[in-house]
Design a protein around this motif. Sequence first.
Motif, PDB file in Angstrom:
ATOM      1  N   GLN A 137       0.833  -1.199   0.000  1.00  0.00           N
ATOM      2  CA  GLN A 137       0.000   0.000   0.000  1.00  0.00           C
ATOM      3  C   GLN A 137       0.866   1.247   0.000  1.00  0.00           C
ATOM      4  OE1 GLN A 137      -2.740  -0.601   3.310  1.00  0.00           O
ATOM      5  NE2 GLN A 137      -4.317  -0.760   1.734  1.00  0.00           N
ATOM      6  N   SER A 138       1.909   1.178   0.787  1.00  0.00           N
ATOM      7  CA  SER A 138       2.851   2.296   0.834  1.00  0.00           C
ATOM      8  C   SER A 138       4.187   1.671   1.158  1.00  0.00           C
ATOM      9  CB  SER A 138       2.437   3.279   1.921  1.00  0.00           C
ATOM     10  OG  SER A 138       2.489   2.644   3.170  1.00  0.00           O
ATOM     11  N   GLY A 139       5.119   2.451   1.592  1.00  0.00           N
ATOM     12  CA  GLY A 139       6.389   1.858   1.999  1.00  0.00           C
ATOM     13  C   GLY A 139       7.356   1.798   0.843  1.00  0.00           C
ATOM     14  N   THR A 140       8.544   1.388   1.187  1.00  0.00           N
ATOM     15  CA  THR A 140       9.626   1.427   0.237  1.00  0.00           C
ATOM     16  C   THR A 140       9.514   0.343  -0.818  1.00  0.00           C
ATOM     17  OG1 THR A 140      11.990   1.218   0.005  1.00  0.00           O
ATOM     18  CG2 THR A 140      10.983  -0.066   1.726  1.00  0.00           C
ATOM     19  N   LYS A 141      10.091   0.608  -1.956  1.00  0.00           N
ATOM     20  CA  LYS A 141      10.140  -0.380  -3.019  1.00  0.00           C
ATOM     21  C   LYS A 141      11.487  -1.085  -3.051  1.00  0.00           C
ATOM     22  CE  LYS A 141       6.525   2.157  -4.710  1.00  0.00           C
ATOM     23  NZ  LYS A 141       6.098   3.469  -4.253  1.00  0.00           N
ATOM     24  N   SER A 142      12.457  -0.584  -2.305  1.00  0.00           N
ATOM     25  CA  SER A 142      13.782  -1.196  -2.321  1.00  0.00           C
ATOM     26  C   SER A 142      13.862  -2.370  -1.346  1.00  0.00           C
ATOM     27  CB  SER A 142      14.850  -0.168  -1.954  1.00  0.00           C
ATOM     28  OG  SER A 142      15.118   0.661  -3.046  1.00  0.00           O
ATOM     29  N   ALA A 143      14.886  -3.196  -1.557  1.00  0.00           N
ATOM     30  CA  ALA A 143      15.065  -4.371  -0.708  1.00  0.00           C
ATOM     31  C   ALA A 143      15.690  -3.969   0.630  1.00  0.00           C
ATOM     32  CB  ALA A 143      15.938  -5.395  -1.424  1.00  0.00           C
ATOM     33  N   LEU A 144      14.954  -3.177   1.418  1.00  0.00           N
ATOM     34  CA  LEU A 144      15.473  -2.718   2.698  1.00  0.00           C
ATOM     35  C   LEU A 144      15.230  -3.748   3.790  1.00  0.00           C
ATOM     36  CD1 LEU A 144      14.308   1.020   2.828  1.00  0.00           C
ATOM     37  CD2 LEU A 144      16.504   0.112   2.103  1.00  0.00           C
ATOM     38  N   THR A 145      16.199  -3.866   4.687  1.00  0.00           N
ATOM     39  CA  THR A 145      16.026  -4.741   5.835  1.00  0.00           C
ATOM     40  C   THR A 145      15.382  -3.931   6.972  1.00  0.00           C
ATOM     41  OG1 THR A 145      18.343  -4.311   6.333  1.00  0.00           O
ATOM     42  CG2 THR A 145      17.828  -6.357   5.184  1.00  0.00           C
ATOM     43  N   THR A 146      14.942  -4.654   7.997  1.00  0.00           N
ATOM     44  CA  THR A 146      14.039  -4.106   9.015  1.00  0.00           C
ATOM     45  C   THR A 146      14.390  -2.697   9.520  1.00  0.00           C
ATOM     46  OG1 THR A 146      13.385  -6.313   9.684  1.00  0.00           O
ATOM     47  CG2 THR A 146      13.052  -4.553  11.300  1.00  0.00           C
ATOM     48  N   LEU A 147      15.621  -2.510   9.947  1.00  0.00           N
ATOM     49  CA  LEU A 147      15.988  -1.223  10.546  1.00  0.00           C
ATOM     50  C   LEU A 147      15.883  -0.087   9.525  1.00  0.00           C
ATOM     51  CD1 LEU A 147      16.855  -0.518  13.376  1.00  0.00           C
ATOM     52  CD2 LEU A 147      19.229  -0.717  12.670  1.00  0.00           C
ATOM     53  N   TYR A 148      16.255  -0.376   8.287  1.00  0.00           N
ATOM     54  CA  TYR A 148      16.242   0.652   7.241  1.00  0.00           C
ATOM     55  C   TYR A 148      14.838   0.840   6.678  1.00  0.00           C
ATOM     56  CZ  TYR A 148      21.102   0.403   8.133  1.00  0.00           C
ATOM     57  OH  TYR A 148      22.300   0.457   8.806  1.00  0.00           O
ATOM     58  N   LEU A 149      14.016  -0.192   6.793  1.00  0.00           N
ATOM     59  CA  LEU A 149      12.602  -0.092   6.438  1.00  0.00           C
ATOM     60  C   LEU A 149      11.920   0.836   7.449  1.00  0.00           C
ATOM     61  CD1 LEU A 149      10.358  -1.205   4.577  1.00  0.00           C
ATOM     62  CD2 LEU A 149      10.096  -3.114   6.156  1.00  0.00           C
ATOM     63  N   LEU A 150      12.242   0.657   8.715  1.00  0.00           N
ATOM     64  CA  LEU A 150      11.700   1.530   9.763  1.00  0.00           C
ATOM     65  C   LEU A 150      12.151   2.971   9.525  1.00  0.00           C
ATOM     66  CD1 LEU A 150      10.330   2.185  12.449  1.00  0.00           C
ATOM     67  CD2 LEU A 150      12.332   1.281  13.641  1.00  0.00           C
ATOM     68  N   GLU A 151      13.426   3.140   9.208  1.00  0.00           N
ATOM     69  CA  GLU A 151      13.942   4.489   8.928  1.00  0.00           C
ATOM     70  C   GLU A 151      13.161   5.127   7.772  1.00  0.00           C
ATOM     71  OE1 GLU A 151      17.923   4.871   7.131  1.00  0.00           O
ATOM     72  OE2 GLU A 151      18.298   6.525   8.522  1.00  0.00           O
TER      73      GLU A 151
END
Lengths: 247, 247
Positions: free
Chosen positions: B127-141
């Motif tokens: 729905q939203s959020g990053t499209k890159s392969a970010l891991t948990t901490l960087y997804l939170l960032e």
Amino acid sequence: SSSVKSEPLSTTEVEALLDTIKWDSNGLVVAIAQHIDTGAILMQGFANRDAVATTMNSHLATFYSRSRANLWTKGETSSNFINVLDVFFDCDHDSIIYLGVPDGPTCHTGAETCYFTSAADILGSLQSGTKSALTTLYLLEDIIKQKKLEIEEQTTTSSNKASWTKTLLENRKLLCSKIREEADELCRSVEEDEGKDRTSSEFADVLYHAMVLLAVQDVNLQEVMKILRARFSQSGIDEKKNRKSGL
Amino acid sequence: SSSVKSEPLSTTEVEALLDTIKWDSNGLVVAIAQHIDTGAILMQGFANRDAVATTMNSHLATFYSRSRANLWTKGETSSNFINVLDVFFDCDHDSIIYLGVPDGPTCHTGAETCYFTSAADILGSLQSGTKSALTTLYLLEDIIKQKKLEIEEQTTTSSNKASWTKTLLENRKLLCSKIREEADELCRSVEEDEGKDRTSSEFADVLYHAMVLLAVQDVNLQEVMKILRARFSQSGIDEKKNRKSGL
Ligand SMILES: [Zn+2]
Ligand SMILES: [Zn+2]
Ligand SMILES: [Zn+2]
Ligand SMILES: [Zn+2]
Ligand SMILES: [Zn+2]
Ligand SMILES: [Zn+2]
Ligand SMILES: [Zn+2]
Ligand SMILES: [Zn+2]
Ligand SMILES: [Zn+2]
């Protein structure tokens, strides 16, 4: 002996997505399994169209074995499946990442990841430290754990005698007073407008001291990441959990 | 036009190490470049014996181009080199990781990594959020940064109206009092013997609130990791810096 079968995908979107992948002359792409919480690269295999489709349907990392010429799902014999939360393609669509959560150690040797052989270690330029491909935060965690082990096993060599980390590990009162102090310093970097560099440095102080406390409690950073993911990944990942099939 | 040449390696140890690699029928292995601070998989290519040897000598990630049939060092045209701190081999020695620090964006598109295409995003389950392969901490960032952007651009949609993160971003006094409170709660989890789960949860609280403060200050978590690496990786990585050649 695999219980995972390649179910034909019905949605045209998935088929269209698979059509964008640039398969090599053998119909394969490189597929890299990565741990979503730690960022560790767990293993690398190859995937054909069926393997990617199966991964998307089953949410279990599935590869194509070039030597056995068949599909195989990681974990089908060991039960250490890799639960795939999303699949990523690189810019020219010939390499993919299975980003997910492993059920257990990925390597048949029992190691968390298959990449536990360090060239620097073999060539003798690692004096101590981990041999695995750990990234900064997990390398720091490993260093702290090693200090704890040295205390527990009372192994003191010339290279590990004095250490601030050891002092903190052995003195919880000091450690807790440092954590409170560093949190205060982090806040003051903003309250007193001390600039970005000061904030970065104080954040590093807080993180390091808090990680020493994690080691004292025998908690892995990975546990914390799991909690953060459960709390904050409301976007793609949570949504996906509720889907019946496909990513 | 590359200034990087394949220098013949003289040490028998390096030659012996290269002898352990299981090259495929074309003399290649898969080579994955990973960011040591964020864990992001930057790109994937192939490497022959010369490419791995060159990487070890020059400390710059070097690959073999199958289409052009030549060695190429990532960054030789863009100047965005990947400075390799260590090379890792997988358990059966047919896949390697170049773990390092990129000088700039790795992808020719200007993206930090080549893996910016998410299947979940394309299939509409993000729905939203990053499209890159970010891991948990960087997804939170990334989630926190998005909230900050929504405030700055005053873009409020039905899905982003109320948010604790936004409340914190807009109220530094509250944010700082939360950081001090959570640091205190983390310490009390040890002082009052509240158990591992409580420690994990309080650590997650501290980390999240401190990350909101990082966003307030426009500091990237990556900066903090760089500081931590400089401070604490005394083991392999620092040692390597002092070596004249080879890993
Ligand atoms: Zn590619
Ligand atoms: Zn393995
Ligand atoms: Zn293996
Ligand atoms: Zn201090
Ligand atoms: Zn400080
Ligand atoms: Zn392998
Ligand atoms: Zn690219
Ligand atoms: Zn609280
Ligand atoms: Zn709390």
